[in-house]
Design an enzyme around this catalytic site. Structure first.
Site, short mmCIF file in Angstrom:
data_model
loop_
_atom_site.label_atom_id
_atom_site.label_comp_id
_atom_site.label_asym_id
_atom_site.label_seq_id
_atom_site.Cartn_x
_atom_site.Cartn_y
_atom_site.Cartn_z
N LYS A 70 15.93 -1.19 19.33
CA LYS A 70 14.79 -0.27 19.29
C LYS A 70 15.30 1.06 18.79
CE LYS A 70 11.07 1.41 22.18
NZ LYS A 70 10.53 1.39 23.55
N ARG A 105 1.87 6.52 21.68
CA ARG A 105 1.98 7.52 22.75
C ARG A 105 0.61 8.12 23.06
NH1 ARG A 105 7.94 9.86 20.94
NH2 ARG A 105 8.98 7.85 21.32
N LYS A 163 13.85 10.74 22.28
CA LYS A 163 14.52 9.62 22.93
C LYS A 163 15.84 9.27 22.23
CE LYS A 163 10.18 7.86 24.82
NZ LYS A 163 9.39 6.67 25.19
N GLU A 171 24.64 -4.13 19.53
CA GLU A 171 23.69 -3.98 20.65
C GLU A 171 23.02 -5.32 20.96
OE1 GLU A 171 21.65 -2.48 23.53
OE2 GLU A 171 22.23 -0.73 22.37
N LYS A 200 12.40 -3.32 16.48
CA LYS A 200 11.29 -2.38 16.59
C LYS A 200 11.70 -1.02 16.07
CE LYS A 200 8.45 -0.41 20.23
NZ LYS A 200 8.23 -0.31 21.64
N SER A 253 2.73 0.97 16.27
CA SER A 253 1.48 1.71 16.11
C SER A 253 1.41 2.53 14.82
CB SER A 253 1.29 2.62 17.33
OG SER A 253 2.41 3.48 17.49
N TYR A 307 -0.89 -5.15 16.27
CA TYR A 307 -2.25 -4.76 16.65
C TYR A 307 -3.27 -5.45 15.75
CZ TYR A 307 0.48 -1.44 19.24
OH TYR A 307 1.42 -0.91 20.10
C1 PBG Z 1 8.42 2.72 25.31
C2 PBG Z 1 7.55 2.02 24.31
C3 PBG Z 1 7.36 2.46 23.01
C4 PBG Z 1 6.46 1.58 22.41
C5 PBG Z 1 6.16 0.58 23.35
N1 PBG Z 1 6.86 0.87 24.53
C6 PBG Z 1 8.01 3.58 22.28
C7 PBG Z 1 7.90 4.95 22.76
O1 PBG Z 1 6.85 5.42 23.24
O2 PBG Z 1 8.91 5.64 22.65
C8 PBG Z 1 5.95 1.72 21.02
C9 PBG Z 1 4.95 0.74 20.54
C10 PBG Z 1 4.20 1.16 19.32
O3 PBG Z 1 4.46 2.23 18.73
O4 PBG Z 1 3.31 0.41 18.92
N2 PBG Z 1 8.88 1.94 26.33
#
Ligand code: PBG
Length: 341
Positions: free
Chosen positions: A208, A218, A231, A247, A262, A288, A327
């Protein structure tokens, strides 16, 4: 214009090899097609909220909604009827229930666990994948416990391992940790096995990346308002590929059953490498921001959104993916149904 070059002798140039022969007709293109997208490749991420009969739009994700559990269950029923094998549940937790340590993740009756129960009760044959991460539960939006500006690794892993047991007890079929703390896969495996849940697989968000593509998510879970800082101290640097492989190797060694990459489309190289190195089930999360870009350009009439949706999903298969969290899952499943009659 007078000719200044000789007429090209294409058969001499190509040695008589002409790729266009097989591209002439639809039946022929179909016959030699190397990669196929099916409904079984699609996993649908669904955002849930408390309340009844509530459907909230997400501004940066047109066509995606936060759904109260009654409506979420109805949509999951639709997903199952279309042949989608699994859903991934993401809660938008009431702000009043978020705190510094994300303590609500350890409540058996928290929103994600109630969502899992509701879905499994109504649609038992669809798989439920739960993200075991603190960010929707913390007042600062991080995936870990924050102390003096530092995300505490070992303390966070301890909480997540406990949360994983609660999620599995609520009926989650797959536990999918997305926090990127070190040692989490092994700790979750130990915790599940210790609780007699040896059969529950782990889908590791193995690679990730610290990406800007998560922005609209978010907004969806409300961490756009809570997140302080970034992060980068726990997600992987988008510049790194060897590190991503190491990893993933660590997660495999600790007991991951499946791997995830991801974001998705900007990281197809990572997908291809992981599939080659590990011969494990590899999934991509078309996140997203990827969804939002396609939607936004399509809304302006700049691209054909439907065709681009299908092309991006096919690209994941070509790179070696066994499935895609997207999605677009419901829409793509409907399109596949139309295409296949
Ligand atoms: C964090 C989490 C994230 C997503 C799902 N779980 C990333 C984040 O907010 O840093 C992102 C999913 C997306 O962007 O569709 N545990």
């Amino acid at each position: 214009m007078t000719r200044t070059h000789p007429k090209p002798d294409i058969d001499a140039i190509t040695g008589g090899r002409r790729f266009r022969r097989l591209r002439r007709a639809e039946w022929s293109r179909r016959m030699v097609r190397e990669t196929h997208l099916t409904t079984s490749d699609l996993i649908w991420p669904v955002f849930v909220i408390d309340g009844v009969n509530r459907k909230e739009p997400i501004a940066s994700m047109p066509g995606v909604f936060r759904l109260s559990l009654d409506l979420a269950v109805a949509e999951v029923e639709r997903a199952a009827a279309l042949g989608i094998p699994a859903v991934a549940v993401f809660p938008n937790v009431d702000m009043a229930l978020r705190d510094a340590t994300g303590s609500a993740i350890l409540r058996d009756d928290n929103l994600i666990n109630r969502a899992t129960r509701a879905i499994k009760a109504a649609v038992p044959h669809i798989g439920v994948i739960t993200d075991v991460a603190l960010d929707p539960f913390t007042s600062h939006g991080h995936d870990g416990i924050l102390k003096d500006g530092i995300i505490l690794n070992d303390e966070t892993v301890d909480v997540i391992a406990h949360a994983a047991i609660l999620q599995a007890a609520a009926g989650a079929d797959v536990i999918a940790p997305s926090d990127m703390m070190d040692g989490r896969i092994g700790a979750i495996r130990q915790a599940l096995d210790g609780a007699g849940m040896n059969d529950v697989p782990i889908l590791s968000y193995a690679t990730k990346f610290a990406s800007a593509f998560y922005g609209p998510y978010r907004e969806a879970v409300g961490t756009d308002k809570t997140l302080k800082g970034d992060k980068k101290t726990y997600y992987i640097d988008p510049a790194n590929t060897d590190e991503a492989v190491r990893e993933a190797a660590q997660d495999v060694a600790e007991g991951a059953d499946m791997l995830m990459v991801k974001p998705g489309l900007p990281y197809l190289d990572i997908i291809q490498r992981l599939k080659g190195e590990f011969q494990m089930p590899v999934f991509a999360y078309q996140v997203s921001g990827e969804y939002a870009m396609v939607r936004a350009a399509a809304e302006r009439g700049w691209i054909d959104g439907g065709r681009i949706m299908m092309e991006t999903l096919l690209a994941f298969k070509r790179a070696g993916c066994d499935g895609i969290l997207t999605y677009f899952a419901l829409e793509a499943a409907e399109e596949l149904k139309r295409q296949n009659g």
